[in-house]
Design an enzyme around this catalytic site. Structure first.
Site, mmCIF file in Angstrom:
data_model
loop_
_atom_site.group_PDB
_atom_site.id
_atom_site.type_symbol
_atom_site.label_atom_id
_atom_site.label_comp_id
_atom_site.label_asym_id
_atom_site.label_seq_id
_atom_site.Cartn_x
_atom_site.Cartn_y
_atom_site.Cartn_z
ATOM 1 N N ASN A 110 0.818 -1.218 0.000
ATOM 2 C CA ASN A 110 0.000 0.000 0.000
ATOM 3 C C ASN A 110 0.853 1.269 0.000
ATOM 4 O OD1 ASN A 110 -2.013 -1.835 0.091
ATOM 5 N ND2 ASN A 110 -2.619 -1.434 2.212
ATOM 6 N N HIS A 156 -19.391 36.207 -30.587
ATOM 7 C CA HIS A 156 -20.506 35.407 -31.146
ATOM 8 C C HIS A 156 -20.142 34.821 -32.513
ATOM 9 C CE1 HIS A 156 -23.139 37.468 -28.144
ATOM 10 N NE2 HIS A 156 -22.356 38.492 -28.428
ATOM 11 N N LYS A 283 -8.779 17.143 -50.862
ATOM 12 C CA LYS A 283 -8.881 17.497 -49.444
ATOM 13 C C LYS A 283 -7.561 17.493 -48.689
ATOM 14 C CE LYS A 283 -12.262 17.338 -46.994
ATOM 15 N NZ LYS A 283 -13.169 16.875 -45.981
ATOM 16 N N GLU A 290 -8.298 18.202 -34.959
ATOM 17 C CA GLU A 290 -9.569 17.543 -34.618
ATOM 18 C C GLU A 290 -9.357 16.480 -33.542
ATOM 19 O OE1 GLU A 290 -11.984 16.493 -38.285
ATOM 20 O OE2 GLU A 290 -10.195 17.344 -39.178
ATOM 21 N N LYS A 325 -4.860 4.040 -11.999
ATOM 22 C CA LYS A 325 -3.656 4.070 -12.850
ATOM 23 C C LYS A 325 -3.901 4.301 -14.330
ATOM 24 C CE LYS A 325 -1.221 1.408 -9.566
ATOM 25 N NZ LYS A 325 -2.478 1.466 -8.741
HETATM 26 N N1 ARG Z 1 -1.869 -3.407 -7.486
HETATM 27 C C1 ARG Z 1 -2.298 -2.729 -6.314
HETATM 28 C C2 ARG Z 1 -2.781 -1.320 -6.715
HETATM 29 O O1 ARG Z 1 -2.456 -0.895 -7.750
HETATM 30 C C3 ARG Z 1 -1.169 -2.587 -5.348
HETATM 31 C C4 ARG Z 1 -1.590 -2.459 -3.927
HETATM 32 C C5 ARG Z 1 -2.186 -3.722 -3.461
HETATM 33 N N2 ARG Z 1 -2.440 -3.742 -2.075
HETATM 34 C C6 ARG Z 1 -3.228 -4.640 -1.524
HETATM 35 N N3 ARG Z 1 -3.355 -4.578 -0.237
HETATM 36 N N4 ARG Z 1 -3.842 -5.549 -2.213
HETATM 37 O O2 ARG Z 1 -3.489 -0.673 -5.987
#
Ligand code: ARG
Length: 457
Positions: A110, A156, A283, A290, A325
């Site tokens: 974490n 406008h 063209k 775009e 992510k």
């Molecule tokens: N792959 C997980 C993420 O991107 C990593 C963290 C995972 N932690 C856990 N306690 N399962 O969040």
């Protein structure tokens, strides 16, 4: 295959379940950040005498070897190992043996993943700031050559008043400058180390969080371990800043598209930034502009996506956060590409000066000059507006523009009008005389460009 966390389990998940939970398909982008985080962590474990030096040296050797393999694209990531953290830890153990298993002392995935994200974004935001600045330089260079290029200014999307073309380009410079400021300011909220927060509550090992933060070049450490592992504000902020940037690029893209149409014909994009049609040979399409306008949608979507993911999440880490992510990577990819393309497009475009010049001489965008002229001679502006409006109507009936009207007609509408009116009505004079601070007068535009240059270091 056994899982690094498999001890408590009696049976393993089926492959399709693993696949659903795995993030390795996309978080392998973080391979270098993850290895750098591990290097800092193990050095700190050594410095705090939590691991003996020989273990630290072996682990560092293994991590450096993995970095080399990563640089050569020689690492094989497996879904069975779930994410970048477990893949690399497994590889380390395979490479140097069970001592590799000591790396995860006093750390959790974490705080590890949060650290990776902070490192990644800090570097990318630095690159994005540089790209914005390069684009700003190009805008200044184009503006500088077009200070006295007249162009119609719109409100406008109707012709309003003549302007300096440089003034129009410089409006985008300032938008980008605010974007750059926002990205710069966000760095202080990215440049904070979550490492050592553990799973959520810190650790019993006598770690030194400030030391690992220093190894990684972070300016600060999170004060609260629960906040450290569950904060994704810095990513939301990045997506929000990116959304604002894309809003600006999209508005500019829209103008590039209009300007390069035959109806406007104000500019021509270089062949290298245009595409043809598979059926219509004549063209030349402004596809890149775009696409940038279109890609704005995905960046807004990524912002809404993450805001929705974090809403209602209890503290601290939840697997939902793995969804932070792809939107972030996609946004980095999108804005880096859009900035580079836009810069090239503006640098290489041809400005049709004659066409722009003709345009402002064949419209009523000098009508305000006439009203201002009368007002300056003491006529209340409301009445001056009325007189001018009537003259515009007269012109429309006769198929004239204001400069084509004979003096008698003008004087019939107001006895205040004298022969100097023709100079006043010339678009060049109209622009030159708008010399109020920040106005489109040539002197003001030159001052503005000098101010702009000071913003570029
Ligand atoms: N792959 C997980 C993420 O991107 C990593 C963290 C995972 N932690 C856990 N306690 N399962 O969040």
């Amino acid at each position: 295959m056994t899982k690094l966390w498999g001890g408590r389990f009696q049976k393993s998940a089926e492959q399709w379940v693993d696949e659903f939970g795995a993030s390795i398909g996309f978080d392998q982008t973080l391979v270098i950040e993850d290895l750098d985080g591990s290097i800092a962590h193990v050095k700190m474990l050594g410095a705090c005498n939590i691991l003996p030096q020989e273990d630290v040296q072996q682990i560092l050797g293994g991590l450096e070897q993995l970095k080399k393999l990563a640089a050569d694209n020689a690492l094989e990531f497996l879904v069975a190992n779930e994410d970048i953290h477990l893949n690399l830890e497994k590889m380390l153990i395979d490479l140097i043996g069970p001592v590799g298993g000591k790396l995860h002392t006093g750390r959790s995935r974490n705080d590890q993943v949060a650290t990776d994200m902070h490192l990644y974004l800090k570097n990318r935001v630095g690159e994005i700031i540089e790209l914005i600045e390069i684009f700003q330089q190009t805008l200044v260079a184009q503006a500088q050559t077009h200070i006295e290029t007249l162009a119609p200014g719109y409100t406008h999307l109707q012709r309003a008043q003549p302007i300096s073309f440089a003034h129009h380009l410089m409006a985008y410079f300032w938008m980008l400058d605010r974007d750059k400021d926002r990205f710069k300011d966000s760095i202080k909220r990215i440049d904070i180390s979550p490492l050592g927060a553990g799973a959520l509550a810190g650790t019993t090992f006598p770690i030194d969080r400030k030391l690992s933060a220093e190894y990684l070049g972070f300016a600060n450490v999170y004060a609260n371990s629960m906040d450290a592992v569950s904060d994704r504000d810095f990513i939301v902020e990045f997506l929000s800043n990116s959304s604002m940037l894309m809003a600006h690029l999209s508005r500019f893209a829209e103008e590039i598209i209009l300007w390069s149409s035959s109806e406007f014909n104000f500019i021509e994009l270089d062949d290298s930034f245009s595409t043809g049609s598979s059926i219509m040979p004549q063209k030349k399409n402004p596809d890149m502009a775009e696409l940038i306008r279109g890609k704005t949608g995905r960046v807004y979507g990524n912002l809404m996506g993450l805001l929705t993911v974090i809403k209602g999440l209890p503290l601290a880490y939840n697997k939902d956060m793995q969804e932070d992510k792809e939107g972030m990577f996609d946004t980095v990819h999108t804005i880096v590409g859009s900035l580079k393309i836009f810069e090239g497009m503006v640098r290489t475009m041809t400005v049709h000066q004659e066409r722009l010049h003709d345009t402002v001489h064949k419209d009523f965008s000098n009508a305000t000059e006439l009203a201002d002229y009368l007002a300056a001679k003491g006529l209340p502006f409301r009445e001056a507006h009325e007189v001018t409006g009537k003259l515009v109507f007269l012109c429309i009936q006769r198929g004239y523009f204001l400069l084509d009207l004979p003096l008698e007609d003008l004087q019939e509408a107001s006895s205040l009008i004298e022969s100097d009116i023709y100079d006043v009505l010339s678009p060049l004079a109209a622009v030159r005389r708008r010399n109020s601070l920040g106005g489109t007068g040539f002197d003001q535009v030159a001052i503005q460009i000098e101010e702009a240059k000071k913003r570029l270091v």
